[in-house]
Design an enzyme around this catalytic site. Structure first.
Site, mmCIF file in Angstrom:
data_model
loop_
_atom_site.group_PDB
_atom_site.id
_atom_site.type_symbol
_atom_site.label_atom_id
_atom_site.label_comp_id
_atom_site.label_asym_id
_atom_site.label_seq_id
_atom_site.Cartn_x
_atom_site.Cartn_y
_atom_site.Cartn_z
ATOM 1 N N ARG A 397 0.867 -1.183 0.000
ATOM 2 C CA ARG A 397 0.000 0.000 0.000
ATOM 3 C C ARG A 397 0.898 1.225 0.000
ATOM 4 N NH1 ARG A 397 -5.112 -1.938 1.591
ATOM 5 N NH2 ARG A 397 -5.066 -3.698 3.041
ATOM 6 N N ARG A 427 -6.369 -5.293 -0.348
ATOM 7 C CA ARG A 427 -7.807 -5.013 -0.236
ATOM 8 C C ARG A 427 -8.100 -3.527 -0.117
ATOM 9 N NH1 ARG A 427 -9.714 -8.530 3.996
ATOM 10 N NH2 ARG A 427 -10.126 -10.073 2.382
ATOM 11 N N HIS A 457 3.094 -9.622 0.951
ATOM 12 C CA HIS A 457 2.844 -8.687 2.053
ATOM 13 C C HIS A 457 4.142 -8.252 2.727
ATOM 14 C CE1 HIS A 457 1.055 -7.610 6.126
ATOM 15 N NE2 HIS A 457 0.325 -6.903 5.295
ATOM 16 N N TYR A 490 0.932 5.234 11.840
ATOM 17 C CA TYR A 490 1.124 3.838 12.218
ATOM 18 C C TYR A 490 2.468 3.671 12.912
ATOM 19 C CZ TYR A 490 -2.694 2.288 9.106
ATOM 20 O OH TYR A 490 -3.903 2.083 8.490
#
EC number: 2.7.4.1
Length: 716
Positions: A397, A427, A457, A490
């Protein structure tokens, strides 16, 4: 809990075996797992508790209300939708928790109903009045002044009315398609000549502000403005009633990669189909007429358990806009990430990041350490450096205006070999990632989409640089995405290194992802789906052996989710063998801690706050003890991460970095740190005050202060 025998899925059944695959381990009870879906709802309940906390700044409470709402939207779009699809196709099996699929759905409906009512009450009874007291008013149309209404009359005619499309339902007009997550007005009108009543639907335009500004720090829901002007939308008709409603649809994607000739095009086709997924939830205004509700349920095909009647207004995700208003005194204190102390000279352009890394590894923790002056600077310097021959990069992402993507494009245009592994199936970021994949390809980058059947990932970057007569490899391996925007929100760790071992490991990993490789061995990496679960189980078993030998033994894990049955069973068995097990889990956790005879040595904590705790850390043993190790990486303890994704964990070797990670875990598990504690029945209890009623340490505030002190110490 239940004493009824359960039929476990393959992963849960396999978990009955010992971590090393041998037999003879103690038999574990069948009711040893909490339900993952209900655990997720309890995670969102913790978010809601932050909105309820009056010690949290007011606009941040509003934001937590918005986060709760958007979290729940995604939960229904993906998890509930997936469960309903499996039930409809006959593929659903009893959950590892022992609940039948329909029992899970019923429990979800009951818990969701409880939480959304609580959510509405927090807004209506606490946050909204507190906002008004602070000078930020959210009003209904009838509560506005005449001057404010006059201003909105003009706004409606000029900017709202032209984009509205009332859709009537009669024999010539079928019931309209209701798009997922759209806010709608259901209107009943009467023909004054015939006396016949008709239903019409008006979609609230999603591109207009959810809360319309009526005056200075005074807002009104957009649907209220539309409702006040229904006579203009239905001239000559009598408007009898109107109510808001909202539909959530199945928006998960299914792409058969084995059958797809072109994954990019197949995914684009599936994104178009996503808009037409079946409804899984209907939210309605609690004042809705029962006959109108029956009409909506019948036309949409939803059951009573799928309907949630709530006070006005629906869709509080719009509170993000309220939380963004310029009232700093109502928000968390401003925080600006600082440059890591080992990169200060690099930021000042007095040193090369490559020369700095040749002197030693750098462990960065975002957002406390700036992403822009560390990871982003690493990739940007690599793109501009004449000695760099190749850059290899994973992208899961990233942001819409990504400097990472720009740097990779610059590198390719400068003639460097650039390989980018873009995960186009991330997603809800699929469309953006398709766009970046095409842009990178057009610039001359080699773009690949990973391995068939697996999402990529892992978070890794590899730079190959010519230095004299040798090639040297530089790398970054982290726990978070290459996204400069989320890196400010984050919490994540990353290691920048010139280690030959890490460089060799990443070379092998990227070759596997872009080509054909099998049986690759790694020196400092554990890579899923081949090695991560087995590697963790092996290290847990080593701690079991240490405990049985009378030595200190410990396992401490920080993850977003802990639901993998084999890992959990290994932790149960470790607890029974005398190993202390501490789990720091932000979201879903299927572990039952503190159960006599099962998990007496297992503790589970959760920490939520202004930053999203996102890093994954794995510590086996005590510092200084033989065999002790600390790892960071991208993998959560879930089936999808361990079996259906390419994940990477990296062993940290520098003693000062091992100490830093261990000290973070010390803080997270310290009784003086505010956190939630998980009980054996799945309930979380918040521990925010000491025995004297004083606030416990806020971990994130503590780390902000700590990084600030370190920054001051490095200044000349």
């Amino acid at each position: 809990m239940t004493d009824t025998p359960v039929v476990l899925d393959d992963a849960a059944a396999t978990a009955q075996a010992a971590p090393d695959g041998s037999s003879g381990q103690p038999e574990l009870p069948e009711d040893r797992f909490l339900d993952r879906e209900l655990s997720w709802l309890r995670f969102n309940q913790r978010v809601l508790e932050l909105a309820e906390d009056e010690t949290v700044p007011l606009l941040e409470r509003a934001r937590f209300l918005a986060i709760f709402a958007s979290n729940l939207d995604e939960f229904f779009m993906v998890r509930v939708a997936g469960l309903k699809r499996r039930i409809a196709t006959g593929l659903a099996v009893r959950a590892a928790s022992g609940l039948q699929p329909r029992e899970v759905l019923r429990a979800i409906s009951e818990k969701t109903g409880e939480l959304v009512r609580r959510h509405a009450d927090v807004f209506g009874d606490s946050v909204k009045p507190a906002l008004e007291e602070a000078g930020v008013a959210i009003r209904r149309w009838d509560e506005l002044t005449r001057e404010e209404q006059d201003k909105l009359h003009v706004l409606f005619r000029e900017r709202i009315f032209p984009v509205l499309t009332p859709l009537a339902v009669d024999p010539a007009h079928p019931f309209p398609y209701i798009s997922g997550l759209s806010l709608n007005l259901a209107v009943i009108v009467r023909n004054p000549t015939t006396g016949q009543e008709h239903f019409a639907r008006i979609k609230v335009p999603p591109l207009l502000p959810r809360f319309t500004k009526a005056g200075e720090s005074r807002f009104v829901p957009l649907e209220d403005v539309i409702a006040a002007h229904l006579h203009l939308l239905f001239p000559g008709m009598q408007v009898l009633q109107h109510h808001t409603f909202r539909v959530t649809r199945n928006e998960d994607l299914e792409v058969d990669e084995d059958e797809a000739e072109n994954l990019l095009k197949a995914l684009e086709r599936e994104l178009i189909r996503r808009r037409f997924g079946p409804p899984v939830r209907l939210e309605v205004e609690e004042s809705i007429d029962p006959h109108l509700l029956d009409l909506l349920k019948g036309e949409l095909g939803v059951e009573d358990d799928d309907v949630f009647a709530l006070p006005f207004p629906l869709d509080l995700t719009g509170l993000h806009a309220i939380a963004d208003i310029d009232r700093p005194e109502l928000k968390f204190a401003p925080f600006v990430p600082g440059t890591h102390r080992d990169l200060v000279d690099v930021e000042a352009r007095e040193a090369s990041i490559f020369a700095t890394l040749r002197r030693g590894d750098i462990l960065v923790q975002h957002p406390y350490d700036s992403f822009a002056t560390s990871v982003q600077a690493f990739i940007e310097q690599a793109a501009a450096d004449r000695g760099v021959l190749a850059i290899k990069q994973t992208l899961y992402r990233t942001s819409g205006d990504s400097p990472i993507v720009d740097a990779l494009i610059d590198a390719a245009e400068a003639g460097k070999q650039v390989l980018v592994l873009v995960e186009i199936k991330a997603r809800f970021d699929e469309q953006a990632n398709i766009k970046w994949a095409r842009k990178l390809e057009q610039a001359g980058c080699h773009v690949v989409y990973g391995l068939v059947g697996l999402k990529t990932h892992c978070k890794a970057s590899l730079v190959v640089r010519q230095e004299g007569d040798r090639l040297r490899r530089y790398a970054h391996v982290g726990t978070g995405n290459y996204n400069p925007k989320t890196a400010r929100l984050y919490e994540d760790y990353g290691l920048l290194t010139a280690s030959d071992e890490v460089g060799e490991d990443l070379t092998n990993l990227f070759n596997t992802l872009s080509g054909f490789s099998f049986g690759v061995g790694y020196k400092r990496l554990l890579v899923a789906p081949e090695d991560v679960r087995d590697g963790i189980l092996e290290r847990i078993e080593q701690q079991v052996a240490a405990a049985r030998a009378g030595r200190q033994a410990r396992v401490r894990i920080k993850v977003n989710s802990m639901v993998d049955e084999q890992i959990i069973d290994a932790l149960y068995l470790a607890s029974q063998a005398g190993v202390d097990v501490d789990l720091w889990v932000r979201g879903i956790c299927a572990v039952r801690p503190g159960v006599p005879g099962l998990s007496e040595r297992v503790r589970v904590r959760s920490i939520l706050g202004r930053f999203l705790e996102h890093s994954r850390i794995f510590e086996f043993g005590h510092r200084g003890e033989p065999g002790s190790e600390v790892w960071i990486g991208s993998a959560d303890m879930m089936h999808r991460n361990l079996d259906r994704r390419v994940e990477a964990l990296l062993r940290i070797t520098a003693p000062e970095h091992v100490d830093e990670l261990a000290q973070l875990l010390d803080l997270g598990f310290d009784e003086g740190t505010a956190s939630w504690h998980l009980g054996a029945e799945g309930e979380w209890s918040r521990h925010a005050l000491d025995e004297a009623g004083q606030p416990l340490r806020d971990l994130q505030d503590h780390l902000i202060a700590l990084k600030h002190r370190r920054a001051l110490a490095t200044r000349p």
